[in-house]
Write a protein that holds these residues in place. Structure first.
Motif, short mmCIF file in Angstrom:
data_model
loop_
_atom_site.label_atom_id
_atom_site.label_comp_id
_atom_site.label_asym_id
_atom_site.label_seq_id
_atom_site.Cartn_x
_atom_site.Cartn_y
_atom_site.Cartn_z
N ALA A 113 -8.41 16.37 -3.39
CA ALA A 113 -9.04 16.07 -4.68
C ALA A 113 -8.44 14.83 -5.33
O ALA A 113 -9.08 14.19 -6.16
CB ALA A 113 -8.91 17.27 -5.61
N ALA A 114 -7.21 14.50 -4.97
CA ALA A 114 -6.53 13.34 -5.55
C ALA A 114 -6.76 12.06 -4.75
O ALA A 114 -6.36 10.98 -5.20
CB ALA A 114 -5.03 13.61 -5.65
N TYR A 115 -7.40 12.18 -3.60
CA TYR A 115 -7.62 11.00 -2.75
C TYR A 115 -8.71 10.10 -3.31
O TYR A 115 -9.69 10.57 -3.91
CB TYR A 115 -7.99 11.43 -1.33
N ARG A 116 -8.54 8.81 -3.07
CA ARG A 116 -9.54 7.81 -3.42
C ARG A 116 -9.88 7.04 -2.15
O ARG A 116 -9.18 6.12 -1.77
CB ARG A 116 -9.01 6.87 -4.51
N GLY A 117 -10.94 7.45 -1.48
CA GLY A 117 -11.28 6.83 -0.21
C GLY A 117 -10.51 7.48 0.92
O GLY A 117 -9.69 8.39 0.71
N PRO A 118 -10.75 7.03 2.16
CA PRO A 118 -10.14 7.67 3.33
C PRO A 118 -8.66 7.33 3.49
O PRO A 118 -8.17 6.31 3.00
CB PRO A 118 -10.95 7.11 4.49
N ALA A 119 -7.95 8.21 4.19
CA ALA A 119 -6.55 7.96 4.53
C ALA A 119 -6.48 6.98 5.69
O ALA A 119 -7.25 7.07 6.64
CB ALA A 119 -5.87 9.27 4.92
N ARG A 120 -5.55 6.05 5.61
CA ARG A 120 -5.33 5.14 6.73
C ARG A 120 -3.85 4.78 6.82
O ARG A 120 -3.16 4.67 5.81
CB ARG A 120 -6.20 3.90 6.65
N LEU A 121 -3.42 4.59 8.06
CA LEU A 121 -2.03 4.23 8.35
C LEU A 121 -1.99 2.74 8.64
O LEU A 121 -2.66 2.27 9.56
CB LEU A 121 -1.52 5.04 9.53
N VAL A 122 -1.20 2.00 7.87
CA VAL A 122 -1.18 0.54 7.96
C VAL A 122 0.25 0.04 7.85
O VAL A 122 1.17 0.79 7.54
CB VAL A 122 -2.03 -0.09 6.83
N ARG A 123 0.40 -1.26 8.07
CA ARG A 123 1.66 -1.93 7.73
C ARG A 123 1.46 -2.63 6.40
O ARG A 123 0.51 -3.38 6.20
CB ARG A 123 2.06 -2.90 8.83
N ALA A 124 2.32 -2.35 5.46
CA ALA A 124 2.13 -2.76 4.07
C ALA A 124 2.26 -4.26 3.88
O ALA A 124 3.00 -4.95 4.59
CB ALA A 124 3.15 -2.04 3.18
N THR A 125 1.55 -4.76 2.85
CA THR A 125 1.74 -6.15 2.43
C THR A 125 2.93 -6.28 1.49
O THR A 125 3.49 -7.36 1.33
CB THR A 125 0.49 -6.65 1.68
N GLY A 126 3.30 -5.17 0.85
CA GLY A 126 4.37 -5.17 -0.14
C GLY A 126 3.86 -5.18 -1.56
O GLY A 126 4.64 -5.06 -2.52
N GLU A 127 2.54 -5.31 -1.73
CA GLU A 127 1.95 -5.35 -3.07
C GLU A 127 1.35 -4.02 -3.49
O GLU A 127 0.97 -3.84 -4.65
CB GLU A 127 0.88 -6.44 -3.13
N GLU A 128 1.28 -3.06 -2.59
CA GLU A 128 0.66 -1.77 -2.88
C GLU A 128 1.50 -0.97 -3.88
O GLU A 128 2.73 -1.05 -3.87
CB GLU A 128 0.49 -0.95 -1.60
N ASP A 129 0.82 -0.20 -4.72
CA ASP A 129 1.52 0.68 -5.66
C ASP A 129 1.88 2.01 -4.99
O ASP A 129 1.11 2.55 -4.21
CB ASP A 129 0.64 0.98 -6.88
N PHE A 130 3.05 2.51 -5.34
CA PHE A 130 3.49 3.82 -4.89
C PHE A 130 4.03 4.55 -6.10
O PHE A 130 5.06 4.15 -6.67
CB PHE A 130 4.58 3.68 -3.81
N ASP A 131 3.32 5.61 -6.55
CA ASP A 131 3.77 6.31 -7.75
C ASP A 131 4.77 7.39 -7.37
O ASP A 131 4.56 8.17 -6.46
CB ASP A 131 2.59 6.90 -8.51
N THR A 132 5.88 7.40 -8.08
CA THR A 132 6.98 8.30 -7.76
C THR A 132 7.69 8.70 -9.05
O THR A 132 7.19 8.48 -10.15
CB THR A 132 7.95 7.62 -6.77
N VAL A 133 8.85 9.30 -8.93
CA VAL A 133 9.69 9.66 -10.07
C VAL A 133 11.07 9.04 -9.85
O VAL A 133 11.65 9.17 -8.77
CB VAL A 133 9.81 11.19 -10.23
N ALA A 134 11.58 8.38 -10.85
CA ALA A 134 12.91 7.77 -10.79
C ALA A 134 13.66 8.12 -12.07
O ALA A 134 13.16 7.86 -13.17
CB ALA A 134 12.81 6.26 -10.61
N GLY A 135 14.82 8.72 -11.92
CA GLY A 135 15.59 9.12 -13.08
C GLY A 135 14.87 10.12 -13.95
O GLY A 135 15.06 10.15 -15.17
N GLY A 136 14.02 10.94 -13.32
CA GLY A 136 13.29 11.96 -14.06
C GLY A 136 12.04 11.45 -14.76
O GLY A 136 11.36 12.23 -15.43
N GLU A 137 11.72 10.18 -14.61
CA GLU A 137 10.57 9.59 -15.28
C GLU A 137 9.58 9.03 -14.26
O GLU A 137 9.97 8.58 -13.19
CB GLU A 137 11.02 8.45 -16.21
#
Length: 221
Positions: A113-137
């Motif tokens: 339900a959280a996906y946007r488009g199909p899953a694909r395995l790639v080598r990153a450009t380095g510009e992609e966003d990755f949402d995570t938690v750091a320091g509890g935020e």
């Protein structure tokens, strides 16, 4: 969804022996961890094999794209090292973590339900966003250029192949439709992979008897 999953040619150039069994489950009725899922994890811990050659194959794959597997371990390597005290998360996550540990196999779980488009395995450009938690935020990070990542149209869903999942697509107690990625490198055999997929399907049906489960193997052409 399994028919839409792709692996980029650049990933196969890095590891032509890579294959992933994509399993979808629709109609899950999960919930919090319980004594049943605790038993799954305890049984898996008893059969965990830290000397399985599949772990070495994944460490080599990490080194090939510049990661240090002693610092950022492949997912099943990290779990097997915790086999004496595997964490309980929720029923569905406990189910696939038990398969991962028992089978020495990276297994990821994603909320469709959280996906946007199909899953694909790639080598990153380095510009992609990755949402995570750091320091509890909440935080947004970016993969290193050339890093192997799973992604969808919105960003990275898992960094360093199978090291760390994003927050957005994590499976929760309320997840109804899920994608599971069972990833292999040589010398992991196809029959062994099929057995792992069957075990995961059996666990999911134990949780949700009416779940609709399908699988597809994705490998180099």
């Amino acid at each position: 969804m399994p028919d839409e999953i792709t692996v980029d040619a650049a990933v196969y150039a890095l590891r032509p022996d890579y294959a992933v069994l994509a399993v979808t489950a629709h109609g899950l009725t999960g919930g919090p961890s319980d004594a049943r899922s605790a038993a799954w994890l305890a049984d898996a811990a008893k059969s965990a094999d830290p000397e399985d050659p599949h772990l070495d194959a994944w460490r080599e794959a990490y080194r090939a794209f510049g990661a240090k597997p002693q610092r950022t371990r492949p997912s099943m390597d990290a779990l097997i090292r915790r086999a004496g005290a595997l964490p309980q998360v929720n029923l569905v996550v406990d189910a696939y973590n038990a398969v991962s540990v028992a089978r020495a196999l990276p297994v990821g779980g994603e909320d469709l339900a959280a996906y946007r488009g199909p899953a694909r395995l790639v080598r990153a450009t380095g510009e992609e966003d990755f949402d995570t938690v750091a320091g509890g935020e909440p935080a947004v990070e970016h993969p290193a250029p050339g890093e192997v990542v799973w992604r969808d149209d919105a960003g990275v869903t898992c960094r360093r192949w199978n090291w760390r999942q994003c927050v957005r697509t994590r499976i929760t107690e309320d997840t109804a439709d899920a994608l599971f990625l069972l990833e292999t490198l040589a010398p992991y055999g196809r029959e062994r992979l099929r057995e792992a997929g069957d075990e995961l399907a059996a666990r999911l049906r134990e949780i949700s008897p009416d779940a609709r489960i399908a699988a597809r193997l994705v490998e180099a052409p």
